[in-house]
Design a protein around this motif. Structure first.
Motif, PDB file in Angstrom:
ATOM      1  N   LEU A   1       0.828  -1.203   0.000  1.00 50.93           N
ATOM      2  CA  LEU A   1       0.000   0.000   0.000  1.00 50.93           C
ATOM      3  C   LEU A   1       0.867   1.261   0.000  1.00 50.93           C
ATOM      4  N   ALA A   2       1.894   1.256   0.843  1.00 51.11           N
ATOM      5  CA  ALA A   2       2.792   2.409   0.876  1.00 51.11           C
ATOM      6  C   ALA A   2       3.469   2.600  -0.478  1.00 51.11           C
ATOM      7  N   TRP A   3       3.908   1.501  -1.076  1.00 51.20           N
ATOM      8  CA  TRP A   3       4.615   1.557  -2.360  1.00 51.20           C
ATOM      9  C   TRP A   3       3.725   2.057  -3.488  1.00 51.20           C
ATOM     10  N   ILE A   4       2.507   1.534  -3.577  1.00 51.11           N
ATOM     11  CA  ILE A   4       1.641   1.896  -4.708  1.00 51.11           C
ATOM     12  C   ILE A   4       1.278   3.368  -4.657  1.00 51.11           C
ATOM     13  N   GLY A   5       1.305   3.956  -3.452  1.00 51.90           N
ATOM     14  CA  GLY A   5       1.032   5.384  -3.336  1.00 51.90           C
ATOM     15  C   GLY A   5       2.095   6.253  -3.967  1.00 51.90           C
ATOM     16  N   THR A   6       3.275   5.689  -4.217  1.00 50.05           N
ATOM     17  CA  THR A   6       4.369   6.444  -4.844  1.00 50.05           C
ATOM     18  C   THR A   6       4.403   6.268  -6.356  1.00 50.05           C
ATOM     19  N   GLN A   7       3.548   5.392  -6.888  1.00 49.96           N
ATOM     20  CA  GLN A   7       3.563   5.098  -8.313  1.00 49.96           C
ATOM     21  C   GLN A   7       2.567   5.985  -9.073  1.00 49.96           C
ATOM     22  N   ASP A   8       2.786   6.099 -10.381  1.00 47.99           N
ATOM     23  CA  ASP A   8       1.867   6.875 -11.214  1.00 47.99           C
ATOM     24  C   ASP A   8       0.597   6.094 -11.540  1.00 47.99           C
ATOM     25  N   PHE A   9       0.601   4.812 -11.248  1.00 44.50           N
ATOM     26  CA  PHE A   9      -0.512   3.934 -11.598  1.00 44.50           C
ATOM     27  C   PHE A   9      -1.819   4.376 -10.945  1.00 44.50           C
TER      28      PHE A   9
ATOM     29  N   ALA B   1       0.646  -6.086 -10.676  1.00 45.98           N
ATOM     30  CA  ALA B   1       1.521  -5.423  -9.708  1.00 45.98           C
ATOM     31  C   ALA B   1       2.983  -5.766  -9.964  1.00 45.98           C
ATOM     32  N   LYS B   2       3.250  -7.025 -10.322  1.00 42.60           N
ATOM     33  CA  LYS B   2       4.629  -7.424 -10.641  1.00 42.60           C
ATOM     34  C   LYS B   2       5.154  -6.629 -11.827  1.00 42.60           C
ATOM     35  N   ASN B   3       4.310  -6.451 -12.835  1.00 43.35           N
ATOM     36  CA  ASN B   3       4.734  -5.708 -14.029  1.00 43.35           C
ATOM     37  C   ASN B   3       4.980  -4.237 -13.713  1.00 43.35           C
ATOM     38  N   LEU B   4       4.361  -3.742 -12.666  1.00 47.09           N
ATOM     39  CA  LEU B   4       4.622  -2.369 -12.223  1.00 47.09           C
ATOM     40  C   LEU B   4       5.953  -2.259 -11.483  1.00 47.09           C
ATOM     41  N   GLY B   5       6.504  -3.423 -11.082  1.00 46.32           N
ATOM     42  CA  GLY B   5       7.815  -3.424 -10.444  1.00 46.32           C
ATOM     43  C   GLY B   5       7.850  -3.901  -9.013  1.00 46.32           C
ATOM     44  N   TYR B   6       6.728  -4.399  -8.505  1.00 45.01           N
ATOM     45  CA  TYR B   6       6.723  -4.858  -7.114  1.00 45.01           C
ATOM     46  C   TYR B   6       7.069  -6.343  -7.050  1.00 45.01           C
ATOM     47  N   GLU B   7       7.933  -6.701  -6.091  1.00 45.88           N
ATOM     48  CA  GLU B   7       8.327  -8.097  -5.912  1.00 45.88           C
ATOM     49  C   GLU B   7       7.665  -8.650  -4.652  1.00 45.88           C
ATOM     50  N   PHE B   8       6.751  -9.587  -4.845  1.00 46.29           N
ATOM     51  CA  PHE B   8       6.041 -10.187  -3.717  1.00 46.29           C
ATOM     52  C   PHE B   8       6.848 -11.317  -3.096  1.00 46.29           C
ATOM     53  N   SER B   9       6.546 -11.580  -1.836  1.00 46.90           N
ATOM     54  CA  SER B   9       7.142 -12.723  -1.150  1.00 46.90           C
ATOM     55  C   SER B   9       6.469 -14.006  -1.621  1.00 46.90           C
ATOM     56  N   ASN B  10       7.063 -15.139  -1.268  1.00 45.39           N
ATOM     57  CA  ASN B  10       6.471 -16.436  -1.559  1.00 45.39           C
ATOM     58  C   ASN B  10       5.720 -16.921  -0.331  1.00 45.39           C
ATOM     59  N   LEU B  11       4.443 -17.239  -0.498  1.00 48.48           N
ATOM     60  CA  LEU B  11       3.586 -17.639   0.617  1.00 48.48           C
ATOM     61  C   LEU B  11       4.217 -18.723   1.484  1.00 48.48           C
ATOM     62  N   LYS B  12       4.765 -19.739   0.833  1.00 45.62           N
ATOM     63  CA  LYS B  12       5.235 -20.900   1.592  1.00 45.62           C
ATOM     64  C   LYS B  12       6.585 -20.666   2.263  1.00 45.62           C
ATOM     65  N   ASP B  13       7.187 -19.475   2.040  1.00 50.55           N
ATOM     66  CA  ASP B  13       8.412 -19.135   2.755  1.00 50.55           C
ATOM     67  C   ASP B  13       8.118 -18.661   4.171  1.00 50.55           C
ATOM     68  N   TRP B  14       6.954 -18.041   4.387  1.00 50.04           N
ATOM     69  CA  TRP B  14       6.683 -17.453   5.710  1.00 50.04           C
ATOM     70  C   TRP B  14       5.487 -18.058   6.447  1.00 50.04           C
ATOM     71  N   LEU B  15       4.627 -18.767   5.735  1.00 43.19           N
ATOM     72  CA  LEU B  15       3.449 -19.337   6.394  1.00 43.19           C
ATOM     73  C   LEU B  15       3.817 -20.336   7.497  1.00 43.19           C
ATOM     74  N   PRO B  16       4.788 -21.242   7.293  1.00 49.35           N
ATOM     75  CA  PRO B  16       5.130 -22.179   8.381  1.00 49.35           C
ATOM     76  C   PRO B  16       5.568 -21.483   9.660  1.00 49.35           C
ATOM     77  N   GLY B  17       6.320 -20.402   9.538  1.00 53.59           N
ATOM     78  CA  GLY B  17       6.781 -19.675  10.714  1.00 53.59           C
ATOM     79  C   GLY B  17       5.638 -19.025  11.467  1.00 53.59           C
ATOM     80  N   LEU B  18       4.631 -18.572  10.752  1.00 51.99           N
ATOM     81  CA  LEU B  18       3.476 -17.979  11.412  1.00 51.99           C
ATOM     82  C   LEU B  18       2.698 -19.042  12.183  1.00 51.99           C
ATOM     83  N   ILE B  19       2.594 -20.233  11.624  1.00 54.16           N
ATOM     84  CA  ILE B  19       1.922 -21.322  12.329  1.00 54.16           C
ATOM     85  C   ILE B  19       2.717 -21.692  13.589  1.00 54.16           C
ATOM     86  N   ASP B  20       4.041 -21.695  13.494  1.00 51.25           N
ATOM     87  CA  ASP B  20       4.877 -21.929  14.675  1.00 51.25           C
ATOM     88  C   ASP B  20       4.564 -20.902  15.759  1.00 51.25           C
ATOM     89  N   TYR B  21       4.442 -19.653  15.368  1.00 52.26           N
ATOM     90  CA  TYR B  21       4.144 -18.596  16.333  1.00 52.26           C
ATOM     91  C   TYR B  21       2.827 -18.861  17.058  1.00 52.26           C
TER      92      TYR B  21
END
Length: 291
Positions: free
Chosen positions: A202-210, A266-286
């Motif tokens: 959200l913070a990032w998209i506010g800086t774009q012309d899109f 959003a990717k074509n606008l230049g934003y790089e998203f995280s991979n769901l399965k990289d962080w979901l297991p850690g949240l379940i641990d929490y």
């Protein structure tokens, strides 16, 4: 962007939005009714206002100008009209937090699946329509305001440690306590976004012309049965799934069909998203640790 107004930024991913803006050196003002406190202290300016009352909002924001306003708590076309009439001469851009609920079920849904520019506009209160319909009409009202650059960010279910909805925690608790989970279609797939990434995007998209609608979600999706298996592996306990749905066992993720979004715009606008399965297991641990 030098200045930003956040309507509703004191809990969950609204807090992450404010943190992301502050990290970018933005002068942030938060407008709330004052009931949730101010978790940021002197880092932000705080205005006490009722976002759903035009006179209250206009009075609180009088004399200010904001490069971007972030609307975290707009749920209907009337809500948009209130904010527009109160702020229209004081903002350079409007970023509206919308939802995947503007879409019907489907796989890799793109922004064209719902077109707010052609959808029939009705002015309604949020209590008069469903959540998804309210967001559709809010987008439609927003994009009808010619001359105001605007973005609607469509997000799926948000996950994070401070999730007050406790939807993921619901599943962890049910499995840990040996209680059944009502789920009509464990083979359905969902995608998600983390609270931190929702705020950052959200913070990032506010800086774009899109301008226009854009989907924002982590890369990848997950089958509900796979999510349950992941929780089982973390808790070392087996889940009890049932299609006999009751108010007590109903899964907050109990969708009947696959429901996922495509984030390629959003990717074509230049934003790089995280991979769901990289962080979901850690949240379940929490969640496992806190209960």
């Amino acid at each position: 962007m030098k200045t930003a107004l956040v309507l509703g930024g004191t809990r969950f991913f609204g807090k992450e939005l404010v943190r992301s803006l502050l990290s970018r050196g933005v002068d942030v003002t938060v407008a709330t009714r004052g009931k949730s406190g101010n978790p940021f202290g002197e880092e932000v300016k705080q205005l006490i206002a009722d976002r759903y009352d035009i006179d209250s909002l206009k009075t609180a924001c009088g004399g200010f100008h904001f490069d971007v306003v972030y609307d975290q708590i707009g749920y209907s076309s009337e809500d948009i009209n209130i904010a527009y009439e109160a702020l229209k001469d004081q903002v350079g851009k409007y970023v509206f937090t919308s939802t995947m609920s503007v879409y019907e079920y489907g796989n890799l849904l793109n922004e064209e699946e719902f077109n707010p520019f052609t959808y029939p506009l009705q002015i309604v209160k949020s209590q008069e329509v469903s959540y998804g319909e309210g967001k559709k009409l809010a987008e439609t009202a927003l994009f009808s305001k010619t001359g105001l650059p605007a973005v609607s960010v469509r997000i799926p279910i948000v996950l994070g440690e401070e999730d007050y909805t406790e939807r993921l925690l619901f599943h962890v608790k049910k499995i840990k306590n040996g209680e059944d989970i009502g789920m009509p279609n464990p083979e359905a797939r969902l995608n998600f976004i983390s609270a931190s990434e929702a705020g950052e995007f959200l913070a990032w998209i506010g800086t774009q012309d899109f301008t226009g609608p854009v989907n924002a979600c982590a890369n990848g999706d997950i089958q509900l049965s796979e999510l349950i298996n992941l929780i089982e592996s973390k808790l070392e306990k087996s889940a009890i799934l049932t299609t006999d749905i009751t108010d007590e066992n109903r899964s907050p993720y109990g969708i009947k069909e696959t429901w996922t979004m495509d984030n390629s715009k959003a990717k074509n606008l230049g934003y790089e998203f995280s991979n769901l399965k990289d962080w979901l297991p850690g949240l379940i641990d929490y969640y496992n640790e806190i209960i």
